[in-house]
Motif scaffolding. Structure first.
Motif, PDB file in Angstrom:
ATOM      1  N   GLY A  24     -10.815  -5.247  13.050  1.00 45.18           N
ATOM      2  CA  GLY A  24     -10.081  -5.657  14.243  1.00 45.18           C
ATOM      3  C   GLY A  24      -8.593  -5.446  14.136  1.00 45.18           C
ATOM      4  O   GLY A  24      -7.810  -6.094  14.838  1.00 45.18           O
ATOM      5  N   VAL A  25      -8.168  -4.522  13.278  1.00 43.76           N
ATOM      6  CA  VAL A  25      -6.742  -4.231  13.093  1.00 43.76           C
ATOM      7  C   VAL A  25      -6.284  -3.233  14.164  1.00 43.76           C
ATOM      8  O   VAL A  25      -6.994  -2.279  14.478  1.00 43.76           O
ATOM      9  CB  VAL A  25      -6.488  -3.651  11.683  1.00 43.76           C
ATOM     10  N   GLU A  26      -5.099  -3.458  14.704  1.00 44.18           N
ATOM     11  CA  GLU A  26      -4.569  -2.535  15.710  1.00 44.18           C
ATOM     12  C   GLU A  26      -4.141  -1.231  15.024  1.00 44.18           C
ATOM     13  O   GLU A  26      -3.262  -1.242  14.164  1.00 44.18           O
ATOM     14  CB  GLU A  26      -3.369  -3.158  16.424  1.00 44.18           C
ATOM     15  N   PRO A  27      -4.745  -0.093  15.387  1.00 46.14           N
ATOM     16  CA  PRO A  27      -4.411   1.174  14.713  1.00 46.14           C
ATOM     17  C   PRO A  27      -2.986   1.630  15.014  1.00 46.14           C
ATOM     18  O   PRO A  27      -2.476   1.427  16.114  1.00 46.14           O
ATOM     19  CB  PRO A  27      -5.439   2.159  15.296  1.00 46.14           C
ATOM     20  N   ARG A  28      -2.363   2.236  14.012  1.00 43.68           N
ATOM     21  CA  ARG A  28      -1.024   2.827  14.170  1.00 43.68           C
ATOM     22  C   ARG A  28      -1.090   4.286  13.730  1.00 43.68           C
ATOM     23  O   ARG A  28      -1.549   4.591  12.628  1.00 43.68           O
ATOM     24  CB  ARG A  28      -0.003   2.068  13.317  1.00 43.68           C
ATOM     25  N   ALA A 112      -8.590   2.972  10.448  1.00 43.22           N
ATOM     26  CA  ALA A 112      -9.556   3.997  10.840  1.00 43.22           C
ATOM     27  C   ALA A 112     -10.880   3.347  11.265  1.00 43.22           C
ATOM     28  O   ALA A 112     -11.484   3.743  12.272  1.00 43.22           O
ATOM     29  CB  ALA A 112      -9.787   4.964   9.680  1.00 43.22           C
ATOM     30  N   LEU A 113     -11.326   2.348  10.507  1.00 42.92           N
ATOM     31  CA  LEU A 113     -12.548   1.619  10.872  1.00 42.92           C
ATOM     32  C   LEU A 113     -12.361   0.882  12.193  1.00 42.92           C
ATOM     33  O   LEU A 113     -13.250   0.892  13.055  1.00 42.92           O
ATOM     34  CB  LEU A 113     -12.911   0.630   9.761  1.00 42.92           C
ATOM     35  N   SER A 114     -11.190   0.270  12.359  1.00 42.31           N
ATOM     36  CA  SER A 114     -10.910  -0.481  13.580  1.00 42.31           C
ATOM     37  C   SER A 114     -10.830   0.434  14.791  1.00 42.31           C
ATOM     38  O   SER A 114     -11.249   0.052  15.900  1.00 42.31           O
ATOM     39  CB  SER A 114      -9.598  -1.257  13.430  1.00 42.31           C
ATOM     40  N   ALA A 115     -10.289   1.640  14.598  1.00 40.81           N
ATOM     41  CA  ALA A 115     -10.170   2.587  15.707  1.00 40.81           C
ATOM     42  C   ALA A 115     -11.544   2.972  16.249  1.00 40.81           C
ATOM     43  O   ALA A 115     -11.737   3.069  17.462  1.00 40.81           O
ATOM     44  CB  ALA A 115      -9.402   3.825  15.251  1.00 40.81           C
ATOM     45  N   LYS A 116     -12.502   3.184  15.356  1.00 41.51           N
ATOM     46  CA  LYS A 116     -13.855   3.529  15.800  1.00 41.51           C
ATOM     47  C   LYS A 116     -14.503   2.355  16.521  1.00 41.51           C
ATOM     48  O   LYS A 116     -15.191   2.531  17.541  1.00 41.51           O
ATOM     49  CB  LYS A 116     -14.713   3.941  14.592  1.00 41.51           C
ATOM     50  N   ALA A 117     -14.299   1.137  16.002  1.00 38.94           N
ATOM     51  CA  ALA A 117     -14.867  -0.049  16.655  1.00 38.94           C
ATOM     52  C   ALA A 117     -14.232  -0.269  18.022  1.00 38.94           C
ATOM     53  O   ALA A 117     -14.920  -0.596  18.999  1.00 38.94           O
ATOM     54  CB  ALA A 117     -14.659  -1.270  15.759  1.00 38.94           C
ATOM     55  N   LYS A 118     -12.916  -0.059  18.112  1.00 40.09           N
ATOM     56  CA  LYS A 118     -12.204  -0.265  19.373  1.00 40.09           C
ATOM     57  C   LYS A 118     -12.636   0.735  20.436  1.00 40.09           C
ATOM     58  O   LYS A 118     -12.749   0.391  21.616  1.00 40.09           O
ATOM     59  CB  LYS A 118     -10.704  -0.149  19.116  1.00 40.09           C
ATOM     60  N   ASP A 119     -12.899   1.974  20.028  1.00 42.95           N
ATOM     61  CA  ASP A 119     -13.273   3.033  20.973  1.00 42.95           C
ATOM     62  C   ASP A 119     -14.763   3.049  21.293  1.00 42.95           C
ATOM     63  O   ASP A 119     -15.221   3.924  22.035  1.00 42.95           O
ATOM     64  CB  ASP A 119     -12.867   4.401  20.410  1.00 42.95           C
ATOM     65  N   GLY A 120     -15.508   2.126  20.725  1.00 43.93           N
ATOM     66  CA  GLY A 120     -16.958   2.100  20.967  1.00 43.93           C
ATOM     67  C   GLY A 120     -17.692   3.232  20.274  1.00 43.93           C
ATOM     68  O   GLY A 120     -18.794   3.620  20.683  1.00 43.93           O
ATOM     69  N   LYS A 121     -17.093   3.770  19.214  1.00 47.15           N
ATOM     70  CA  LYS A 121     -17.700   4.881  18.479  1.00 47.15           C
ATOM     71  C   LYS A 121     -18.279   4.413  17.136  1.00 47.15           C
ATOM     72  O   LYS A 121     -18.400   5.199  16.209  1.00 47.15           O
ATOM     73  CB  LYS A 121     -16.647   5.967  18.218  1.00 47.15           C
ATOM     74  N   LEU A 122     -18.615   3.127  17.062  1.00 47.72           N
ATOM     75  CA  LEU A 122     -19.193   2.559  15.847  1.00 47.72           C
ATOM     76  C   LEU A 122     -20.638   2.151  16.112  1.00 47.72           C
ATOM     77  O   LEU A 122     -20.915   1.398  17.049  1.00 47.72           O
ATOM     78  CB  LEU A 122     -18.377   1.339  15.389  1.00 47.72           C
TER      79      LEU A 122
END
Length: 209
Positions: A24-28, A112-122
């Motif tokens: 749940g980290v905000e990607p940068r 990177a893990l959070s980005a996939k979870a945020k985009d619904g790609k997990l």
């Protein structure tokens, strides 16, 4: 963060609670860019030096007279214009390496893990057991129902499932890694990230251990 779990047969397998400090980290973009650059630089093989005029083992004797021969006034056969001579302005030996703070590398993987979870790609799968039917044709039929993307990175636990690895070897767009091999570059360059429950446990232990 609660995520639905599927079985390899695309059936409901309950829910799993993901650690928000990891998923749940905000990607940068700047952090991800630094980590990917660090990875790719360290993957580069060293550059091998070419042999220049001083490195070639040939006679240093003057092979022709200075005047009257109708040719250039060469002192020896090491000159770059001769076959077997030294390379002019050749490549020098180089090693490519880069360093990056361990905390930044860990933060990049979390992002990177959070980005996939945020985009619904997990996608979370219970396990990769093929139940004795480790055939490519059978696996393709199952993947169509699971919602896999064009390219997929599948991360398992301590080791990859042998049956799944064998069945997916000839399927384009599927790459398989154990949890210890999960990295920012491979996660970002695939459309979909697929984690097993064992893979999630190992990833969370990797950060919290």
């Amino acid at each position: 963060m609660k995520v639905k779990v599927q079985t390899l047969d695309a059936k409901a397998g309950g829910d799993v609670q993901l650690d928000d400090t990891i998923f749940g980290v905000e990607p940068r973009e700047d952090i991800l860019h630094r980590v990917v650059t660090w990875q790719l630089v360290n993957r580069r093989a060293p550059a091998r030096a070419t042999r220049e005029r001083s490195d070639v083992a040939r006679t240093g004797k003057k092979y022709g007279r200075q005047k009257g021969g109708g040719t250039a006034r060469h002192g020896d056969r090491k000159a770059p214009i001769f076959i077997g001579g030294g390379k002019a302005h050749g490549a020098r030996a180089r090693t490519f390496s880069s360093s990056l703070n361990k905390k930044v590398r860990a933060l990049g993987l979390k992002m990177a893990l959070s980005a996939k979870a945020k985009d619904g790609k997990l996608i979370v799968i219970d396990n990769l057991d093929m139940n004795g039917d480790a055939k490519t044709k059978a696996l393709v039929a199952k993947l169509d129902k699971l919602g896999f993307g064009k390219t997929n990175l599948v991360v398992d636990g301590d080791a990859v499932n042998v049956g799944f690895a064998r069945a997916s070897a000839n399927i384009p767009g599927i790459n398989l890694l154990p949890a210890v091999g999960a990295n920012v570059y491979d996660i970002l360059r695939h459309d979909t990230l697929v984690l097993t429950k064992a893979g999630i446990e190992k990833l969370e232990a990797r950060f919290n251990g």
